[in-house]
Design a protein around this motif. Structure first.
Motif, PDB file in Angstrom:
ATOM      1  N   MET A   1       0.832  -1.200   0.000  1.00 56.03           N
ATOM      2  CA  MET A   1       0.000   0.000   0.000  1.00 56.03           C
ATOM      3  C   MET A   1       0.871   1.256   0.000  1.00 56.03           C
ATOM      4  O   MET A   1       0.568   2.230  -0.688  1.00 56.03           O
ATOM      5  CB  MET A   1      -0.921  -0.008   1.228  1.00 56.03           C
ATOM      6  CG  MET A   1      -2.011   1.018   1.189  1.00 56.03           C
ATOM      7  SD  MET A   1      -3.028   1.029   2.690  1.00 56.03           S
ATOM      8  CE  MET A   1      -3.544  -0.661   2.837  1.00 56.03           C
ATOM      9  N   ALA A   2       1.971   1.226   0.740  1.00 55.47           N
ATOM     10  CA  ALA A   2       2.855   2.385   0.817  1.00 55.47           C
ATOM     11  C   ALA A   2       3.591   2.639  -0.498  1.00 55.47           C
ATOM     12  O   ALA A   2       3.850   3.788  -0.847  1.00 55.47           O
ATOM     13  CB  ALA A   2       3.863   2.213   1.959  1.00 55.47           C
ATOM     14  N   ILE A   3       3.940   1.592  -1.227  1.00 56.79           N
ATOM     15  CA  ILE A   3       4.677   1.784  -2.486  1.00 56.79           C
ATOM     16  C   ILE A   3       3.778   1.785  -3.709  1.00 56.79           C
ATOM     17  O   ILE A   3       4.245   2.055  -4.819  1.00 56.79           O
ATOM     18  CB  ILE A   3       5.791   0.726  -2.660  1.00 56.79           C
ATOM     19  CG1 ILE A   3       5.204  -0.670  -2.845  1.00 56.79           C
ATOM     20  CG2 ILE A   3       6.774   0.774  -1.515  1.00 56.79           C
ATOM     21  CD1 ILE A   3       6.196  -1.704  -3.334  1.00 56.79           C
ATOM     22  N   SER A   4       2.483   1.530  -3.519  1.00 59.81           N
ATOM     23  CA  SER A   4       1.566   1.434  -4.661  1.00 59.81           C
ATOM     24  C   SER A   4       1.507   2.683  -5.534  1.00 59.81           C
ATOM     25  O   SER A   4       1.313   2.559  -6.754  1.00 59.81           O
ATOM     26  CB  SER A   4       0.165   1.034  -4.199  1.00 59.81           C
ATOM     27  OG  SER A   4      -0.415   2.043  -3.408  1.00 59.81           O
TER      28      SER A   4
ATOM     29  N   ILE B   1     -12.335   3.220  -0.170  1.00 55.44           N
ATOM     30  CA  ILE B   1     -13.121   4.407  -0.531  1.00 55.44           C
ATOM     31  C   ILE B   1     -12.268   5.637  -0.838  1.00 55.44           C
ATOM     32  O   ILE B   1     -12.780   6.623  -1.371  1.00 55.44           O
ATOM     33  CB  ILE B   1     -14.148   4.759   0.573  1.00 55.44           C
ATOM     34  CG1 ILE B   1     -13.451   5.156   1.875  1.00 55.44           C
ATOM     35  CG2 ILE B   1     -15.124   3.628   0.793  1.00 55.44           C
ATOM     36  CD1 ILE B   1     -14.366   5.791   2.893  1.00 55.44           C
ATOM     37  N   SER B   2     -10.980   5.584  -0.525  1.00 58.40           N
ATOM     38  CA  SER B   2     -10.144   6.780  -0.679  1.00 58.40           C
ATOM     39  C   SER B   2     -10.029   7.321  -2.105  1.00 58.40           C
ATOM     40  O   SER B   2      -9.911   8.537  -2.263  1.00 58.40           O
ATOM     41  CB  SER B   2      -8.753   6.549  -0.089  1.00 58.40           C
ATOM     42  OG  SER B   2      -8.080   5.521  -0.764  1.00 58.40           O
TER      43      SER B   2
ATOM     44  N   ILE C   1      -8.397   0.594   8.210  1.00 61.90           N
ATOM     45  CA  ILE C   1      -7.447   1.096   7.212  1.00 61.90           C
ATOM     46  C   ILE C   1      -7.798   0.522   5.847  1.00 61.90           C
ATOM     47  O   ILE C   1      -7.762   1.225   4.833  1.00 61.90           O
ATOM     48  CB  ILE C   1      -5.998   0.763   7.614  1.00 61.90           C
ATOM     49  CG1 ILE C   1      -5.572   1.620   8.812  1.00 61.90           C
ATOM     50  CG2 ILE C   1      -5.035   0.970   6.443  1.00 61.90           C
ATOM     51  CD1 ILE C   1      -4.232   1.238   9.411  1.00 61.90           C
ATOM     52  N   GLY C   2      -8.160  -0.754   5.809  1.00 61.86           N
ATOM     53  CA  GLY C   2      -8.563  -1.372   4.549  1.00 61.86           C
ATOM     54  C   GLY C   2      -9.814  -0.730   3.971  1.00 61.86           C
ATOM     55  O   GLY C   2      -9.899  -0.474   2.760  1.00 61.86           O
ATOM     56  N   ALA C   3     -10.782  -0.446   4.831  1.00 65.45           N
ATOM     57  CA  ALA C   3     -12.015   0.205   4.360  1.00 65.45           C
ATOM     58  C   ALA C   3     -11.704   1.599   3.802  1.00 65.45           C
ATOM     59  O   ALA C   3     -12.239   1.991   2.756  1.00 65.45           O
ATOM     60  CB  ALA C   3     -13.026   0.291   5.501  1.00 65.45           C
TER      61      ALA C   3
ATOM     62  N   VAL D   1      -0.301  10.324  -1.097  1.00 64.26           N
ATOM     63  CA  VAL D   1       0.024  10.631   0.296  1.00 64.26           C
ATOM     64  C   VAL D   1      -0.820   9.762   1.227  1.00 64.26           C
ATOM     65  O   VAL D   1      -0.313   9.199   2.204  1.00 64.26           O
ATOM     66  CB  VAL D   1      -0.200  12.130   0.601  1.00 64.26           C
ATOM     67  CG1 VAL D   1       0.001  12.430   2.072  1.00 64.26           C
ATOM     68  CG2 VAL D   1       0.702  12.979  -0.259  1.00 64.26           C
ATOM     69  N   SER D   2      -2.093   9.631   0.908  1.00 66.05           N
ATOM     70  CA  SER D   2      -2.975   8.790   1.713  1.00 66.05           C
ATOM     71  C   SER D   2      -2.481   7.351   1.731  1.00 66.05           C
ATOM     72  O   SER D   2      -2.428   6.718   2.792  1.00 66.05           O
ATOM     73  CB  SER D   2      -4.401   8.849   1.163  1.00 66.05           C
ATOM     74  OG  SER D   2      -5.229   7.928   1.837  1.00 66.05           O
TER      75      SER D   2
END
Length: 139
Positions: A43-46, A98-99, A92-94, A59-60
């Motif tokens: 998730m951080a490197i996506s 939606i982010s 965090i997954g949810a 950033v999110s």
């Protein structure tokens, strides 16, 4: 004068710690911890993998990915104190799901939506799995 035992020596607390140690030694829990760590790191490197690193959504993803990875490290190193936080991994997954629509000015592409949805679903499932494992009955 009576002396009272220290809280660290309370039988209920000792039993809870023993149960947490027993649960964390199970291969399924260890697998969930490892997969949660990998999910957080992905998730951080996506933003760079999928190609939306100039987007506010990046950033999110970086912040929530690091938070998920740190939470997974807590599961692995101090399960008896962090297993109750499995719901945070699910939250965090949810948010990850939606982010793409919630972050203003985020130009969500198909790749962004697919990546965040799959990563978010995996994080939700792993968070629920971690929470469920903590609630297993003692034998």
């Amino acid at each position: 004068m009576t002396t009272h035992p220290r809280i660290e020596e309370h039988p209920d607390l000792l039993a809870m710690r023993a149960h947490a140690a027993e649960v964390s030694a199970k291969p399924a829990v260890q697998m969930a911890e490892g997969l949660t760590l990998l999910t957080g790191l992905y998730m951080a490197i996506s933003p760079w993998v999928v190609g939306f690193n100039g987007n506010p959504l990046a950033v999110s993803n970086v912040v929530t990915g690091i938070a998920l990875a740190v939470l997974a490290l807590g599961f692995g190193s101090a399960y008896e104190r962090t297993f109750g936080m499995g719901w945070v991994a699910a939250a965090i997954g949810a948010w990850t799901i939606i982010s793409p629509w919630a972050v203003q000015h985020a130009s969500a592409t198909t790749g962004t939506i697919v990546s965040n949805t799959i990563t978010g679903v995996v994080a939700v499932l792993l968070g629920l799995m971690t929470t469920a494992m903590a609630r297993t009955k003692r034998r």
